[in-house]
Design a protein around this motif. Structure first.
Motif, PDB file in Angstrom:
ATOM      1  N   LEU A 108     -27.573 -36.129  26.205  1.00  0.00           N
ATOM      2  CA  LEU A 108     -27.525 -37.166  27.508  1.00  0.00           C
ATOM      3  C   LEU A 108     -28.453 -38.255  27.268  1.00  0.00           C
ATOM      4  O   LEU A 108     -28.077 -39.240  27.602  1.00  0.00           O
ATOM      5  CB  LEU A 108     -27.771 -36.264  29.008  1.00  0.00           C
ATOM      6  N   TYR A 109     -29.728 -38.116  26.770  1.00  0.00           N
ATOM      7  CA  TYR A 109     -30.718 -39.153  26.532  1.00  0.00           C
ATOM      8  C   TYR A 109     -31.075 -39.178  24.992  1.00  0.00           C
ATOM      9  O   TYR A 109     -31.083 -38.221  24.529  1.00  0.00           O
ATOM     10  CB  TYR A 109     -31.799 -39.052  27.539  1.00  0.00           C
ATOM     11  N   PRO A 110     -31.596 -40.387  24.509  1.00  0.00           N
ATOM     12  CA  PRO A 110     -31.913 -40.288  23.241  1.00  0.00           C
ATOM     13  C   PRO A 110     -33.083 -39.394  22.973  1.00  0.00           C
ATOM     14  O   PRO A 110     -33.993 -39.239  23.793  1.00  0.00           O
ATOM     15  CB  PRO A 110     -32.324 -41.819  22.894  1.00  0.00           C
ATOM     16  N   PRO A 111     -33.181 -38.720  21.954  1.00  0.00           N
ATOM     17  CA  PRO A 111     -34.192 -37.729  21.544  1.00  0.00           C
ATOM     18  C   PRO A 111     -35.531 -38.405  21.604  1.00  0.00           C
ATOM     19  O   PRO A 111     -36.613 -37.756  21.407  1.00  0.00           O
ATOM     20  CB  PRO A 111     -34.029 -37.140  20.207  1.00  0.00           C
ATOM     21  N   ASN A 112     -35.879 -39.529  21.640  1.00  0.00           N
ATOM     22  CA  ASN A 112     -37.191 -40.435  21.583  1.00  0.00           C
ATOM     23  C   ASN A 112     -37.408 -40.845  23.095  1.00  0.00           C
ATOM     24  O   ASN A 112     -38.534 -41.478  23.269  1.00  0.00           O
ATOM     25  CB  ASN A 112     -37.209 -41.745  20.635  1.00  0.00           C
ATOM     26  N   LYS A 113     -36.734 -40.279  24.004  1.00  0.00           N
ATOM     27  CA  LYS A 113     -37.194 -40.601  25.717  1.00  0.00           C
ATOM     28  C   LYS A 113     -37.419 -39.438  26.468  1.00  0.00           C
ATOM     29  O   LYS A 113     -37.053 -38.288  25.916  1.00  0.00           O
ATOM     30  CB  LYS A 113     -36.058 -41.289  26.078  1.00  0.00           C
ATOM     31  N   VAL A 114     -38.355 -39.552  27.440  1.00  0.00           N
ATOM     32  CA  VAL A 114     -38.696 -38.642  28.383  1.00  0.00           C
ATOM     33  C   VAL A 114     -38.230 -39.052  29.848  1.00  0.00           C
ATOM     34  O   VAL A 114     -38.743 -40.267  30.107  1.00  0.00           O
ATOM     35  CB  VAL A 114     -40.244 -38.257  28.315  1.00  0.00           C
ATOM     36  N   ILE A 115     -37.384 -38.689  30.290  1.00  0.00           N
ATOM     37  CA  ILE A 115     -37.047 -39.323  31.677  1.00  0.00           C
ATOM     38  C   ILE A 115     -37.445 -38.452  33.034  1.00  0.00           C
ATOM     39  O   ILE A 115     -37.705 -37.086  32.749  1.00  0.00           O
ATOM     40  CB  ILE A 115     -35.317 -38.881  31.756  1.00  0.00           C
ATOM     41  N   LEU A 116     -38.159 -39.190  33.810  1.00  0.00           N
ATOM     42  CA  LEU A 116     -38.616 -38.645  35.021  1.00  0.00           C
ATOM     43  C   LEU A 116     -37.500 -38.425  36.132  1.00  0.00           C
ATOM     44  O   LEU A 116     -36.953 -39.756  36.469  1.00  0.00           O
ATOM     45  CB  LEU A 116     -39.806 -39.458  35.473  1.00  0.00           C
ATOM     46  N   TRP A 117     -37.351 -37.382  36.414  1.00  0.00           N
ATOM     47  CA  TRP A 117     -36.155 -37.214  37.490  1.00  0.00           C
ATOM     48  C   TRP A 117     -36.690 -36.827  38.674  1.00  0.00           C
ATOM     49  O   TRP A 117     -37.404 -35.986  38.959  1.00  0.00           O
ATOM     50  CB  TRP A 117     -35.139 -36.336  36.882  1.00  0.00           C
ATOM     51  N   ASP A 118     -36.445 -37.496  39.844  1.00  0.00           N
ATOM     52  CA  ASP A 118     -36.467 -36.964  41.172  1.00  0.00           C
ATOM     53  C   ASP A 118     -35.465 -36.508  41.769  1.00  0.00           C
ATOM     54  O   ASP A 118     -34.485 -37.088  42.114  1.00  0.00           O
ATOM     55  CB  ASP A 118     -37.004 -38.365  41.899  1.00  0.00           C
TER      56      ASP A 118
ATOM     57  N   THR B  90     -42.503 -29.223  42.985  1.00  0.00           N
ATOM     58  CA  THR B  90     -42.231 -30.421  43.463  1.00  0.00           C
ATOM     59  C   THR B  90     -40.803 -30.756  43.210  1.00  0.00           C
ATOM     60  O   THR B  90     -40.339 -30.123  42.486  1.00  0.00           O
ATOM     61  CB  THR B  90     -43.341 -31.559  43.210  1.00  0.00           C
ATOM     62  N   ASN B  91     -40.441 -31.841  43.810  1.00  0.00           N
ATOM     63  CA  ASN B  91     -39.201 -32.588  43.427  1.00  0.00           C
ATOM     64  C   ASN B  91     -39.095 -33.103  42.146  1.00  0.00           C
ATOM     65  O   ASN B  91     -37.973 -33.775  41.779  1.00  0.00           O
ATOM     66  CB  ASN B  91     -38.661 -33.293  44.677  1.00  0.00           C
ATOM     67  N   LEU B  92     -40.197 -33.307  41.308  1.00  0.00           N
ATOM     68  CA  LEU B  92     -40.074 -34.035  40.192  1.00  0.00           C
ATOM     69  C   LEU B  92     -39.776 -33.277  39.083  1.00  0.00           C
ATOM     70  O   LEU B  92     -40.664 -32.208  38.682  1.00  0.00           O
ATOM     71  CB  LEU B  92     -41.422 -34.847  39.984  1.00  0.00           C
ATOM     72  N   LEU B  93     -38.987 -33.599  38.022  1.00  0.00           N
ATOM     73  CA  LEU B  93     -38.812 -33.070  36.847  1.00  0.00           C
ATOM     74  C   LEU B  93     -38.888 -33.783  35.450  1.00  0.00           C
ATOM     75  O   LEU B  93     -38.614 -35.046  35.815  1.00  0.00           O
ATOM     76  CB  LEU B  93     -37.351 -32.214  36.821  1.00  0.00           C
ATOM     77  N   PHE B  94     -39.047 -33.406  34.595  1.00  0.00           N
ATOM     78  CA  PHE B  94     -39.168 -34.165  33.107  1.00  0.00           C
ATOM     79  C   PHE B  94     -37.655 -33.668  32.250  1.00  0.00           C
ATOM     80  O   PHE B  94     -37.759 -32.549  32.090  1.00  0.00           O
ATOM     81  CB  PHE B  94     -40.350 -34.072  32.653  1.00  0.00           C
ATOM     82  N   LEU B  95     -37.037 -34.627  31.856  1.00  0.00           N
ATOM     83  CA  LEU B  95     -35.767 -34.472  31.127  1.00  0.00           C
ATOM     84  C   LEU B  95     -35.900 -34.781  29.850  1.00  0.00           C
ATOM     85  O   LEU B  95     -36.515 -35.772  29.325  1.00  0.00           O
ATOM     86  CB  LEU B  95     -34.614 -34.956  31.876  1.00  0.00           C
ATOM     87  N   LEU B  96     -35.332 -33.818  28.895  1.00  0.00           N
ATOM     88  CA  LEU B  96     -35.052 -34.209  27.213  1.00  0.00           C
ATOM     89  C   LEU B  96     -33.737 -34.180  27.008  1.00  0.00           C
ATOM     90  O   LEU B  96     -33.113 -33.099  27.368  1.00  0.00           O
ATOM     91  CB  LEU B  96     -36.023 -33.472  26.830  1.00  0.00           C
ATOM     92  N   GLY B  97     -33.205 -35.219  26.428  1.00  0.00           N
ATOM     93  CA  GLY B  97     -31.729 -35.000  25.946  1.00  0.00           C
ATOM     94  C   GLY B  97     -31.863 -34.290  24.500  1.00  0.00           C
ATOM     95  O   GLY B  97     -32.584 -34.045  24.055  1.00  0.00           O
ATOM     96  N   GLY B  98     -30.753 -33.288  24.334  1.00  0.00           N
ATOM     97  CA  GLY B  98     -30.577 -32.540  23.116  1.00  0.00           C
ATOM     98  C   GLY B  98     -29.186 -32.010  23.153  1.00  0.00           C
ATOM     99  O   GLY B  98     -28.317 -32.472  23.823  1.00  0.00           O
TER     100      GLY B  98
ATOM    101  N   SER C 211     -22.804 -35.621  33.730  1.00  0.00           N
ATOM    102  CA  SER C 211     -21.794 -36.033  32.824  1.00  0.00           C
ATOM    103  C   SER C 211     -22.296 -36.782  31.562  1.00  0.00           C
ATOM    104  O   SER C 211     -23.161 -37.641  31.904  1.00  0.00           O
ATOM    105  CB  SER C 211     -20.593 -36.313  33.410  1.00  0.00           C
ATOM    106  N   GLY C 212     -21.709 -36.836  30.528  1.00  0.00           N
ATOM    107  CA  GLY C 212     -22.098 -37.741  29.670  1.00  0.00           C
ATOM    108  C   GLY C 212     -22.918 -37.281  28.239  1.00  0.00           C
ATOM    109  O   GLY C 212     -23.238 -37.808  27.325  1.00  0.00           O
ATOM    110  N   GLY C 213     -23.441 -35.870  28.596  1.00  0.00           N
ATOM    111  CA  GLY C 213     -24.159 -35.251  27.523  1.00  0.00           C
ATOM    112  C   GLY C 213     -24.907 -34.070  27.939  1.00  0.00           C
ATOM    113  O   GLY C 213     -24.856 -33.677  29.067  1.00  0.00           O
ATOM    114  N   THR C 214     -25.711 -33.492  27.298  1.00  0.00           N
ATOM    115  CA  THR C 214     -26.421 -32.307  27.455  1.00  0.00           C
ATOM    116  C   THR C 214     -27.907 -32.390  27.166  1.00  0.00           C
ATOM    117  O   THR C 214     -28.601 -33.462  26.746  1.00  0.00           O
ATOM    118  CB  THR C 214     -26.012 -31.411  26.324  1.00  0.00           C
ATOM    119  N   LEU C 215     -28.608 -31.657  27.976  1.00  0.00           N
ATOM    120  CA  LEU C 215     -30.338 -31.370  28.031  1.00  0.00           C
ATOM    121  C   LEU C 215     -30.868 -30.571  27.052  1.00  0.00           C
ATOM    122  O   LEU C 215     -30.193 -29.580  26.900  1.00  0.00           O
ATOM    123  CB  LEU C 215     -30.619 -31.421  29.419  1.00  0.00           C
ATOM    124  N   ALA C 216     -31.872 -30.827  26.370  1.00  0.00           N
ATOM    125  CA  ALA C 216     -32.474 -30.046  25.549  1.00  0.00           C
ATOM    126  C   ALA C 216     -33.730 -29.171  26.489  1.00  0.00           C
ATOM    127  O   ALA C 216     -33.882 -28.184  26.396  1.00  0.00           O
ATOM    128  CB  ALA C 216     -33.388 -30.779  24.584  1.00  0.00           C
TER     129      ALA C 216
END
Length: 456
Positions: free
Chosen positions: A79-89, A66-74, A53-58
């Protein structure tokens, strides 16, 4: 009576912001307005969903299985600023780290323990270990598409990025990719890069691939070849990454198009290409078995000064992704269009290779490569290549490993014509057969994915 063509629009249209396969095409992720989901590619099965909740992903980029993903907001409300890469477990269902840049992230690729991030004029590489550490960065030409590709086979080393000049690609050798851990074991981080020594296997570091801007860069898992396309969208060039020489030049079509992607078959015997024309083209890189089509005049090119067009190799098989299929129209009804969501691009898709066993009459099951196409409107298409003889299939199934280099360097010539015509900017083939051989892929299975009332 009005017999004009009618279409049925979904009252709850599917919006897929991004769909992409993991490096082995065994799984794929789908980013939607509600979060992201992980699917098994074939048989199609929902593995896990995460509602955010709170926004969308690009994009949600999986790190192998593996259980690791990299998320980008878009999107309109990221959901996240476009200048960030989020590591999600995903085992924890939480963020474990983030990378922040001074500008918008344009693209990213990953392999076990490593992440490469494309910015507008540079590419930064990070090692994902006990801590996230910056490994190195390289300057590029203007790269608004965020182009880059990385080899993912164990012990492979190659990272391909745009060069400093338009149309060039730069080949970079990273520490060898570690082999996968035991099945069922949690993801284990590699040791620090300080213990690695950069390989010197690839003598060529720059390839002048095109005179116009690059549109795609693609690598097979081994990194032995690299495929490039330009903004013109008519040619696909295959390069040897060790010698830097042009191996094959393949023609998608004659009219300009935006090529969305190129994917190598895992054994590097074929490639598929898809574009905004809505057609998937398949080319062979072998001199035996199926052959790419060429002009009837191609045997005369060594003797007559004919234009280079007559030497072109055309795809030996194609498939057109339905825009308004008989299953259910994928168009969005303007009357019910969401005020916060852009309508999905009906032509956009991503294609990956899978390996499955097929039953043959009076014969043992045959292992063959097929294609899975994912549309951004929630369509999942499993396609088989035009049927060859059982003997050829068994011979192909008995070959393992990468093809010999000689098989890639020679170009097959046939006397069968290309027989293409242009209609409203769309490529259309006038016949489904060339000299008695089918050229259309067969739709083996159609399903839908990405619906939040059950996720497929």
């Amino acid at each position: 009576m009005n017999l004009a063509r009618h279409s049925i629009s979904s009252t709850s249209p599917v919006h897929i912001f991004d769909a992409r396969f993991d490096p082995d095409s065994k799984y794929f992720t789908a980013s939607t307005p509600a979060g992201f989901a992980i699917y098994q590619t074939w048989p199609l099965r929902l593995v896990r969903k995460r509602e955010l909740s709170g926004g969308t992903l690009a994009a949600a980029v999986p790190l192998h299985s593996t259980n690791l993903l990299f998320l980008l907001g878009g999107g309109r409300s990221p959901l996240y600023p476009p200048n960030k890469v989020i590591l999600w477990d995903d085992a924890l269902g939480a963020e474990v780290a983030e990378l922040e840049f001074r500008e918008r992230v344009r693209g990213l690729v990953c392999r076990r323990g490593w992440l490469a991030v494309a910015l507008r004029r540079r590419v930064a590489v990070f090692e994902i270990g006990e801590q996230v550490s910056r490994y190195a960065e390289w300057d590029t030409c203007d790269n608004p598409r965020g182009l880059l590709a990385i080899s993912t086979k164990p012990h492979s080393t190659l990272l391909a990025i745009p060069g400093r000049q338009i149309g060039h690609i730069q080949l970079i050798n990273l520490p060898p990719c570690p082999p996968p851990g035991p099945i069922g074991q949690p993801f284990s981080f590699p040791s620090s890069h300080k213990s690695h020594k950069l390989p010197t296997k690839h003598a060529v570091s720059i390839i002048a691939a095109h005179t116009s801007a690059l549109n795609t860069i693609s690598l097979p898992p081994s990194g032995r070849l690299v495929a490039t396309t330009s903004s013109r969208g008519t040619l696909v060039r295959i390069w040897d990454t060790i010698t830097g020489k042009l191996v094959r030049e393949l023609r998608r079509g004659t009219d300009k198009a935006e090529i969305y992607g190129v994917s190598f078959r895992p054994d590097e015997r074929e490639v598929c290409v898809w574009s905004d024309k809505g057609t998937v083209h398949i080319f062979t890189l072998m001199v035996t078995g199926a052959s790419n089509r060429q002009s009837t005049f191609s045997p005369l090119t060594p003797f007559l000064p004919l234009p280079k067009y007559f030497e072109s190799e055309w795809s030996y098989a194609q498939y057109r992704i339905p825009v308004q299929s008989s299953h259910l129209t994928m168009a969005t009804n303007p009357a019910i269009q969401s005020p916060v969501l852009d309508p999905p691009d009906e032509e956009r898709c991503v294609v990956g290779w899978i390996q499955c066993k097929t039953e043959a009459p009076d014969a043992e099951p045959i292992s063959e490569h097929q294609l899975v196409a994912l549309t951004f409107t929630g369509g999942w298409y499993r396609l088989s290549l035009p049927q060859q003889s059982i003997a050829l299939k068994k011979a192909a199934a008995g070959l393992t490993g990468s093809p010999p280099r000689a098989l890639l360097l020679a170009r097959p010539r046939t006397l069968s014509g290309s027989s293409f015509r242009s209609e409203k900017g769309k490529e259309k083939e006038t016949h489904h057969e060339v000299k008695g051989r089918r050229t259309q892929c067969v739709l083996e299975e159609f399903r839908r994915y990405g619906r939040w009332d059950g996720w497929g």
